[in-house]
Write a protein that holds these residues in place. Structure first.
Motif, PDB file in Angstrom:
ATOM      1  N   ASN A   1       0.788  -1.231   0.000  1.00 50.32           N
ATOM      2  CA  ASN A   1       0.000   0.000   0.000  1.00 50.32           C
ATOM      3  C   ASN A   1       0.823   1.285   0.000  1.00 50.32           C
ATOM      4  O   ASN A   1       0.275   2.362  -0.245  1.00 50.32           O
TER       5      ASN A   1
ATOM      6  N   ARG B   1      -1.745   3.609  -1.822  1.00 52.06           N
ATOM      7  CA  ARG B   1      -3.028   2.956  -2.046  1.00 52.06           C
ATOM      8  C   ARG B   1      -3.763   2.877  -0.713  1.00 52.06           C
ATOM      9  O   ARG B   1      -3.230   2.304   0.242  1.00 52.06           O
TER      10      ARG B   1
ATOM     11  N   LYS C   1      -5.226   3.993  -6.501  1.00 51.87           N
ATOM     12  CA  LYS C   1      -3.861   4.342  -6.125  1.00 51.87           C
ATOM     13  C   LYS C   1      -3.489   5.691  -6.725  1.00 51.87           C
ATOM     14  O   LYS C   1      -4.021   6.104  -7.767  1.00 51.87           O
TER      15      LYS C   1
END
Length: 615
Positions: A284, A308, A316
């Motif tokens: 992420n 993200r 994202k």
């Protein structure tokens, strides 16, 4: 050699049953091995992620095998369709099967032998090869003047066409594959990897000559590429279950973004001498710091941050920020969290004479933004933005600010997949792109976002040039649409249509110069032309304030616009893990070819090739 269209169609019908697209995949050696942009594993991970409604942080290439395997592990096998599950198993095999020649644990050595014969032909020598073109500007005139101390102006005939009306190209295309290459690998456990690829093949200049028939096996000393290897790198790092770190240095091949026509921010067609990258990654969050040596005394420092949301895996965002310095390498730009713009570098590299005409010199700030989403399963939407100069409202209040052009561009597209059988899928999409007349361009060529490399084997030939982002460069508006079917490691077939409108601003504009008191200045930029005109009224560069402002503030394509249309059918077929064949057929029709009004050209280009790998 001249070929007629009837011969082309007969030839294509003969090879149509063997139509092709993925090359034989590289073997997986260790987790720090870097996988180049365009490898089938990226397509597979994106296809599976789209079916899982995820937007992975996997659009910066090359990536290590460890990082790619981390993104792959985030895909839920049970949620996939039958075709998705078949593709999942093929992808899983890539990450699990290693091929060593000699394993002396913890050290290993590997090599391969690739043979890539290829023949290309076209019907019209007035149309550039599709893999070696700047889409415009070959006939764009230049203006060179000398102004003496008394203000007398003389036009000088210097063949700047030879220096700047150059070739650019998709260096990662099939047409650039060498005839024979021998990849060599040396690694230490899963933490260190070095790779190089010596080869025998044609140079880019040999592939883009004026003939209508070429091959990638050199038959003359002038065609032989002696600057090899083209690809080499060293990589070190560690991959854990849900995060990792990697540091690698390589010659070229960096790419920021996954698009159809090439990333507008940073594309792997940008030729460089060296780049190094420190990467910290997780599913992420991701941070990259890149230092790129574009040429002697020309360095690019970049920060890339990707994010993200933990609760929105379908979205994202990425931000790229950096500075190009036309000067020696400096440690201060390696600060991983310092905003490059905060150094005020644009005031530090210019002398009094340059300050008089350029204002700022030898520095170029750069920024890119990317937003990508998968709003529903199998649909990906993306937007890219690149900028190296923009004038806010307060700067437009000054005379100088009004003559500084906004240099920016945007790219937007969507990709849609439909699952097929046994790991195959239909893939369709459309992408639009627009660049202002001065994107990637600053007051001087030396600190603009491009690279030129001369042909050492043939004096007087045009150099190979490349922009940092889209190969289309500045002053362009167009779109590409595609539809195809992909079955990784077996076969691939795709139909593309490209439309591109391109103005006259390209590499050729760097040839416009003026020499004052023995010092040569670039004279194509609106603010520079205005200042030159103020100081030297006899020069053809004399600009009134309103003329300079109109030029700088205009977002319209410049001069006589070239309209390029290309319809391409391409494919690949793998007989087994050792042998594959590939081909493409392109029909082009161009209005105002090379920006010459009324010049209509059309023709066909065809390529047939194969790949045999020892392992």
């Amino acid at each position: 050699m001249k070929l007629n269209m009837k011969s082309f169609f007969l030839f294509f019908l003969l090879i149509a049953p063997s139509i092709p697209c993925f090359a034989v995949p590289r073997a997986f050696y260790n987790k720090q091995q870097m996988i180049p942009a365009g490898h089938w594993i990226y397509d597979a991970i994106y296809c599976l992620s789209m079916e899982s409604r995820q937007a992975p942080l996997a659009d910066v290439a090359p990536l290590s095998v460890g990082e790619l395997s981390m993104h792959f592990s985030a895909i839920d096998y049970e949620s996939l369709s039958d075709s998705g599950k078949a593709l999942y198993k093929k992808t899983q095999d890539f990450f699990e099967k290693r091929k060593y020649v000699a394993d002396f644990s913890p050290v290993f050595f590997g090599f391969n032998i690739n043979v890539n014969p290829q023949i290309l032909a076209k019907t019209n020598e007035n149309i550039d090869w599709t893999f070696g073109t700047d889409y415009t500007g070959h006939l764009y005139g230049v203006n060179n003047e000398v102004i003496d101390k008394d203000g007398n102006v003389t036009s000088v005939s210097k063949n700047k066409y030879e220096e700047y009306a150059s070739q650019s190209g998709f260096l990662s295309s099939q047409a650039s594959l060498p005839f024979v290459s021998i990849p060599l690998y040396l690694g230490f456990t899963d933490n260190i990897m070095i790779e190089t690829e010596p080869f025998v093949g044609n140079s880019f200049f040999g592939m883009t000559n004026d003939d209508c028939f070429v091959k990638n096996l050199p038959f003359s000393a002038g065609d032989f590429e002696f600057l090899w290897p083209r690809n080499a790198y060293g990589s070190a790092g560690k991959t854990f279950s849900n995060w990792g770190v990697n540091f690698h240095g390589a010659k070229q091949g960096l790419q920021i973004g996954r698009t159809m026509t090439g990333s507008i921010i940073y594309n792997n067609t940008f030729e460089t001498d060296f780049y190094s990258q420190l990467s910290l990654y997780s599913p992420n969050l991701k941070y990259n710091m890149d230092v790129v040596e574009i040429d002697h005394n020309k360095f690019m420092y970049l920060h890339t941050a990707q994010f993200r949301p933990f609760f929105w895996k379908w979205l994202k965002c990425s931000v790229v920020e950096g500075t190009l310095i036309n000067g020696p390498f400096e440690l201060r730009y390696l600060n991983p969290l310092m905003i490059m713009h905060s150094f005020g570098s644009w005031t530090e590299y210019t002398d009094d004479d340059e300050e008089k005409y350029y204002g700022e010199a030898h520095v170029c700030a750069y920024m890119g933004i990317n937003v990508e989403m998968v709003p529903v399963r199998n649909l990906r939407i993306y937007f890219y933005y690149a900028q190296n100069e923009i004038q806010p409202a307060n700067e437009l209040e000054s005379e100088n600010g009004k003559t500084m052009p906004d240099s920016l561009g945007g790219q937007i597209g969507f990709e849609l997949n439909f699952t097929g059988k046994e790991g195959g899928w239909w893939n369709t999409g459309i992408e639009g792109i627009y660049t202002t007349p001065y994107l990637y361009v600053k007051q001087g060529a030396d600190w603009s976002l491009y690279r030129a490399r001369s042909n050492m084997q043939s004096k007087g030939s045009v150099p190979l040039c490349s922009w940092i982002g889209t190969p289309f460069g500045p002053d362009a508006l167009g779109f590409q649409a595609k539809v195809g079917y992909k079955k990784p490691l077996k076969w691939d077939l795709e139909l593309d249509y490209l439309f591109l409108a391109h103005g006259t601003n390209s590499f050729g504009m760097f040839g416009n110069t003026v020499t004052i008191d023995g010092v040569e200045y670039y004279a194509y930029y609106p603010s520079v032309r205005y200042k030159l005109g103020k100081e030297n009224s006899g020069s053809s560069y004399s600009y009134t304030p309103s003329q300079a402002e109109d030029d700088a503030r205009s977002y319209a394509l410049t001069g006589t616009i070239q309209y390029t249309n290309q319809l391409t059918l391409k494919g690949n077929y793998n007989f087994n893990e050792h042998f594959s064949i590939n081909s493409y057929l392109t029909y082009s029709f161009i209005f105002n070819n090379k920006n010459v009004g009324g010049d209509f050209q059309q023709g066909i280009e065809i390529s047939v090739g194969g790949n045999w790998a020892l392992f």
